[in-house]
Write a protein that holds these residues in place. Structure first.
Motif, PDB file in Angstrom:
ATOM      1  N   SER A 264      -2.721  22.362 -30.192  1.00 31.56           N
ATOM      2  CA  SER A 264      -3.452  24.146 -30.802  1.00 31.56           C
ATOM      3  C   SER A 264      -2.563  24.332 -31.563  1.00 31.56           C
ATOM      4  CB  SER A 264      -3.422  25.163 -29.524  1.00 31.56           C
ATOM      5  OG  SER A 264      -2.147  25.205 -28.663  1.00 31.56           O
ATOM      6  N   GLY A 265      -1.826  24.031 -32.086  1.00 31.13           N
ATOM      7  CA  GLY A 265      -0.680  23.869 -33.410  1.00 31.13           C
ATOM      8  C   GLY A 265      -1.587  23.955 -34.861  1.00 31.13           C
ATOM      9  N   ARG A 266      -0.373  23.373 -35.712  1.00 29.91           N
ATOM     10  CA  ARG A 266      -0.953  23.254 -36.969  1.00 29.91           C
ATOM     11  C   ARG A 266      -1.236  21.702 -37.201  1.00 29.91           C
ATOM     12  NH1 ARG A 266       4.062  26.368 -39.874  1.00 29.91           N
ATOM     13  NH2 ARG A 266       3.403  28.422 -39.579  1.00 29.91           N
ATOM     14  N   LYS A 267      -2.343  21.693 -37.586  1.00 30.66           N
ATOM     15  CA  LYS A 267      -2.671  19.948 -37.509  1.00 30.66           C
ATOM     16  C   LYS A 267      -2.858  19.223 -38.642  1.00 30.66           C
ATOM     17  CE  LYS A 267      -5.532  20.476 -33.384  1.00 30.66           C
ATOM     18  NZ  LYS A 267      -4.955  22.177 -33.393  1.00 30.66           N
ATOM     19  N   SER A 268      -2.028  18.508 -38.735  1.00 26.60           N
ATOM     20  CA  SER A 268      -1.646  16.728 -40.101  1.00 26.60           C
ATOM     21  C   SER A 268      -0.735  15.851 -38.841  1.00 26.60           C
ATOM     22  CB  SER A 268      -0.658  18.193 -40.771  1.00 26.60           C
ATOM     23  OG  SER A 268      -0.463  16.959 -41.553  1.00 26.60           O
ATOM     24  N   VAL A 269      -1.021  14.932 -39.617  1.00 22.91           N
ATOM     25  CA  VAL A 269      -0.130  14.493 -39.111  1.00 22.91           C
ATOM     26  C   VAL A 269       0.814  13.915 -40.382  1.00 22.91           C
ATOM     27  CG1 VAL A 269      -3.011  12.698 -39.688  1.00 22.91           C
ATOM     28  CG2 VAL A 269      -1.182  12.820 -41.117  1.00 22.91           C
ATOM     29  N   GLU A 270       1.295  14.550 -41.017  1.00 27.46           N
ATOM     30  CA  GLU A 270       2.188  14.801 -41.281  1.00 27.46           C
ATOM     31  C   GLU A 270       3.615  15.473 -40.545  1.00 27.46           C
ATOM     32  OE1 GLU A 270       3.455  13.020 -44.337  1.00 27.46           O
ATOM     33  OE2 GLU A 270       1.080  12.513 -44.755  1.00 27.46           O
ATOM     34  N   ILE A 271       4.634  14.604 -40.591  1.00 31.87           N
ATOM     35  CA  ILE A 271       5.597  15.273 -39.852  1.00 31.87           C
ATOM     36  C   ILE A 271       6.187  15.710 -40.642  1.00 31.87           C
ATOM     37  CG2 ILE A 271       7.944  15.666 -38.426  1.00 31.87           C
ATOM     38  CD1 ILE A 271       6.095  12.448 -37.274  1.00 31.87           C
ATOM     39  N   GLU A 272       6.763  17.310 -40.871  1.00 38.10           N
ATOM     40  CA  GLU A 272       7.525  17.994 -41.932  1.00 38.10           C
ATOM     41  C   GLU A 272       7.659  19.546 -41.314  1.00 38.10           C
ATOM     42  OE1 GLU A 272       5.622  17.799 -45.129  1.00 38.10           O
ATOM     43  OE2 GLU A 272       3.681  19.171 -44.611  1.00 38.10           O
ATOM     44  N   LEU A 273       9.175  19.883 -41.921  1.00 34.03           N
ATOM     45  CA  LEU A 273       9.140  21.135 -41.572  1.00 34.03           C
ATOM     46  C   LEU A 273       8.245  21.874 -42.107  1.00 34.03           C
ATOM     47  CD1 LEU A 273      10.985  23.257 -39.701  1.00 34.03           C
ATOM     48  CD2 LEU A 273      12.647  23.334 -41.506  1.00 34.03           C
ATOM     49  N   ARG A 274       7.276  23.091 -41.249  1.00 36.17           N
ATOM     50  CA  ARG A 274       6.348  24.548 -43.076  1.00 36.17           C
ATOM     51  C   ARG A 274       7.441  25.736 -42.590  1.00 36.17           C
ATOM     52  NH1 ARG A 274       1.658  21.834 -41.128  1.00 36.17           N
ATOM     53  NH2 ARG A 274       1.733  19.846 -40.748  1.00 36.17           N
ATOM     54  N   PRO A 275       6.715  26.231 -44.050  1.00 40.06           N
ATOM     55  CA  PRO A 275       6.990  27.400 -44.415  1.00 40.06           C
ATOM     56  C   PRO A 275       6.979  28.388 -43.228  1.00 40.06           C
ATOM     57  CG  PRO A 275       5.791  26.458 -45.447  1.00 40.06           C
ATOM     58  CD  PRO A 275       6.125  25.997 -44.787  1.00 40.06           C
ATOM     59  N   ARG A 276       7.831  29.523 -42.861  1.00 36.55           N
ATOM     60  CA  ARG A 276       7.896  30.467 -41.965  1.00 36.55           C
ATOM     61  C   ARG A 276       6.620  31.020 -42.330  1.00 36.55           C
ATOM     62  NH1 ARG A 276      13.205  32.886 -40.463  1.00 36.55           N
ATOM     63  NH2 ARG A 276      13.595  31.368 -38.949  1.00 36.55           N
ATOM     64  N   ARG A 277       6.050  31.702 -41.390  1.00 31.18           N
ATOM     65  CA  ARG A 277       5.281  32.448 -41.088  1.00 31.18           C
ATOM     66  C   ARG A 277       5.346  33.603 -41.592  1.00 31.18           C
ATOM     67  NH1 ARG A 277       1.113  30.510 -38.690  1.00 31.18           N
ATOM     68  NH2 ARG A 277       1.222  28.693 -36.933  1.00 31.18           N
ATOM     69  N   ALA A 278       4.992  34.599 -42.061  1.00 28.72           N
ATOM     70  CA  ALA A 278       4.792  36.020 -42.923  1.00 28.72           C
ATOM     71  C   ALA A 278       5.219  36.699 -41.432  1.00 28.72           C
ATOM     72  CB  ALA A 278       3.544  36.736 -43.995  1.00 28.72           C
ATOM     73  N   ILE A 279       6.252  37.770 -41.957  1.00 28.30           N
ATOM     74  CA  ILE A 279       6.885  38.485 -40.897  1.00 28.30           C
ATOM     75  C   ILE A 279       6.428  40.290 -41.357  1.00 28.30           C
ATOM     76  CG2 ILE A 279       8.753  39.265 -39.519  1.00 28.30           C
ATOM     77  CD1 ILE A 279      10.059  36.623 -40.687  1.00 28.30           C
ATOM     78  N   ASP A 280       6.006  41.213 -40.582  1.00 31.41           N
ATOM     79  CA  ASP A 280       5.533  42.514 -40.920  1.00 31.41           C
ATOM     80  C   ASP A 280       6.958  42.930 -40.450  1.00 31.41           C
ATOM     81  OD1 ASP A 280       5.921  43.499 -38.113  1.00 31.41           O
ATOM     82  OD2 ASP A 280       4.265  42.136 -37.789  1.00 31.41           O
ATOM     83  N   ASP A 281       7.119  44.240 -41.257  1.00 34.25           N
ATOM     84  CA  ASP A 281       8.432  44.861 -41.181  1.00 34.25           C
ATOM     85  C   ASP A 281       8.639  45.219 -39.952  1.00 34.25           C
ATOM     86  OD1 ASP A 281       8.083  44.757 -43.895  1.00 34.25           O
ATOM     87  OD2 ASP A 281       7.109  46.737 -44.286  1.00 34.25           O
ATOM     88  N   ASP A 282       7.736  46.317 -39.440  1.00 30.00           N
ATOM     89  CA  ASP A 282       8.142  46.227 -37.965  1.00 30.00           C
ATOM     90  C   ASP A 282       9.003  44.930 -36.738  1.00 30.00           C
ATOM     91  OD1 ASP A 282       6.881  48.680 -37.477  1.00 30.00           O
ATOM     92  OD2 ASP A 282       5.177  47.898 -36.604  1.00 30.00           O
ATOM     93  N   LEU A 283       8.676  43.137 -37.211  1.00 26.87           N
ATOM     94  CA  LEU A 283       9.587  42.524 -36.618  1.00 26.87           C
ATOM     95  C   LEU A 283      10.430  42.097 -36.825  1.00 26.87           C
ATOM     96  CD1 LEU A 283       8.986  40.963 -34.197  1.00 26.87           C
ATOM     97  CD2 LEU A 283       7.972  39.137 -36.041  1.00 26.87           C
ATOM     98  N   LEU A 284      10.197  42.503 -38.569  1.00 19.06           N
ATOM     99  CA  LEU A 284      11.516  42.434 -39.174  1.00 19.06           C
ATOM    100  C   LEU A 284      12.834  43.464 -38.573  1.00 19.06           C
ATOM    101  CD1 LEU A 284      10.912  41.836 -42.784  1.00 19.06           C
ATOM    102  CD2 LEU A 284      12.068  40.481 -41.376  1.00 19.06           C
ATOM    103  N   SER A 285      12.411  44.770 -38.424  1.00 18.39           N
ATOM    104  CA  SER A 285      13.810  45.900 -37.930  1.00 18.39           C
ATOM    105  C   SER A 285      14.127  44.929 -36.962  1.00 18.39           C
ATOM    106  CB  SER A 285      12.362  47.047 -38.249  1.00 18.39           C
ATOM    107  OG  SER A 285      13.248  48.116 -37.301  1.00 18.39           O
ATOM    108  N   GLU A 286      12.722  44.959 -36.072  1.00 21.63           N
ATOM    109  CA  GLU A 286      12.898  44.558 -34.565  1.00 21.63           C
ATOM    110  C   GLU A 286      14.155  43.749 -34.445  1.00 21.63           C
ATOM    111  OE1 GLU A 286      11.496  43.252 -29.991  1.00 21.63           O
ATOM    112  OE2 GLU A 286      10.187  43.634 -31.986  1.00 21.63           O
ATOM    113  N   ALA A 287      14.262  43.000 -35.206  1.00 23.35           N
ATOM    114  CA  ALA A 287      14.875  41.384 -35.212  1.00 23.35           C
ATOM    115  C   ALA A 287      15.985  42.301 -35.959  1.00 23.35           C
ATOM    116  CB  ALA A 287      14.924  40.364 -35.970  1.00 23.35           C
ATOM    117  N   ALA A 288      16.484  42.698 -36.225  1.00 23.53           N
ATOM    118  CA  ALA A 288      17.554  43.150 -36.854  1.00 23.53           C
ATOM    119  C   ALA A 288      18.602  43.816 -35.973  1.00 23.53           C
ATOM    120  CB  ALA A 288      17.788  44.135 -38.265  1.00 23.53           C
TER     121      ALA A 288
END
Length: 318
Positions: A264-288
């Protein structure tokens, strides 16, 4: 067989077949009498019987950590039989009635009077045993990918229900592998998919559950999704070595044909590292602020700095 020469040749051929089990070298001494051959056969048989039984391989990972891609990689290897997202104790079947004419446990668990966990455990082990024995006769190796999310990321207390790996150890020699992904990336995907089935819906609680999961399989080797994606061939070889599986260099050619549940994840036949999804300010603060997040990142060899690339060292600590 027409004479002594042919009989001796047959004995030599039999000894050659036994050589891998007895350590006999090429160019060994001439064939001994038949009684000696029988003793060698008995010794070889005892050596084979003394070996540990063929293991059941188990694969464990959180949702949204690249586990489906890794599972497909293992299923693409020779002579493997992958059972995907298995958890007879999952709470989800008890909440959802669905058409499943081949699934006795699902039918039992969605009934008005569900089975006790002990009976579920016995039915599960009996089913695995039948599959295991049938697979052995076909020279196949069984891999059970459990549904780790059901155990550690729902409203059910993880300590209140059996651990799949421990249940399997009751009857089988078990060889396990844990795969992980940077917890911030997997948590972002979990939220996006609407799969946060625990409360509170926080990064801190998610990381606490992640630690419980890792503590439950303390001896299992760990493979990071980011390392696998960076070098799929090396990652596939490492996982096959860890699980004592045969490896084929052509697995990438087979991969598109492999289908497993949980895709159910990102659909592709390519095996590659994808860019990180956007992080909202609340989650950035929590992670810090979260010490649990920082400690988990350190445990797995990831950067806790949300602005940095996921990996900060070559391998997680031993």
């Amino acid at each position: 067989m027409t004479g002594p020469a042919e009989f001796r040749a047959a004995i030599d051929e039999t000894l050659a077949l036994l050589a891998p089990f007895t350590g006999a070298a090429k160019g060994a001494a001439p064939t001994e009498p038949l009684s000696d051959l029988i003793r060698q056969c008995e010794a070889a048989s005892a050596t084979i019987e003394a070996r540990p039984p063929e293991p059941v391989r188990t694969l464990h990972h959180f949702a949204c950590t690249g586990g489906t891609l890794i599972s497909r990689c293992l299923q693409a290897q020779p002579n493997t039989l992958l059972l995907s997202e298995i958890d007879p104790f999952s709470a989800f079947p008890r909440e959802t009635v669905a058409f499943a004419p081949y699934d006795l446990l699902k039918q039992a668990q969605t009934s008005l009077r569900p089975l006790a966990d002990g009976i579920v455990e016995d039915v599960f082990l009996s089913g695995v045993k039948e599959i295991y024995e049938a697979s052995r006769t076909r020279a196949q190796r069984v891999i059970i990918r459990d549904h780790t999310h059901s155990h550690f990321c729902t409203h059910v207390d993880p300590a209140s229900r059996p651990l799949i790996g421990k249940v399997l150890e009751r009857r089988f020699n078990v060889k396990s592998l844990v795969t992980v992904r940077h917890p911030l990336d997997s948590f972002l995907s979990l939220r996006k998919n609407g799969w946060v089935h625990f409360s509170p819906d926080t990064l801190d609680d998610y990381c606490r559950r992640y630690d419980l999961f890792l503590d439950s399989y303390p001896d299992a080797p760990i493979v990071r999704y980011e390392d696998f994606v960076a070098d799929p061939d090396a990652g596939a070889r490492l996982m096959c070595e860890t699980l004592a599986l045969s490896y084929t260099e052509s697995w990438l050619d087979v991969l598109p044909a492999v289908r497993v549940s949980g895709d159910s994840g990102r659909k592709s036949v390519e095996i590659e590292l994808r860019p990180r999804r956007a992080i909202d300010d609340d989650l950035l603060s929590e992670a810090a602020k979260s010490k649990t997040f920082a400690q988990l990142c350190d445990r797995l060899g990831y950067a806790a700095d949300t602005a940095a690339p996921p990996l900060e060292r070559e391998a997680p600590p031993a």
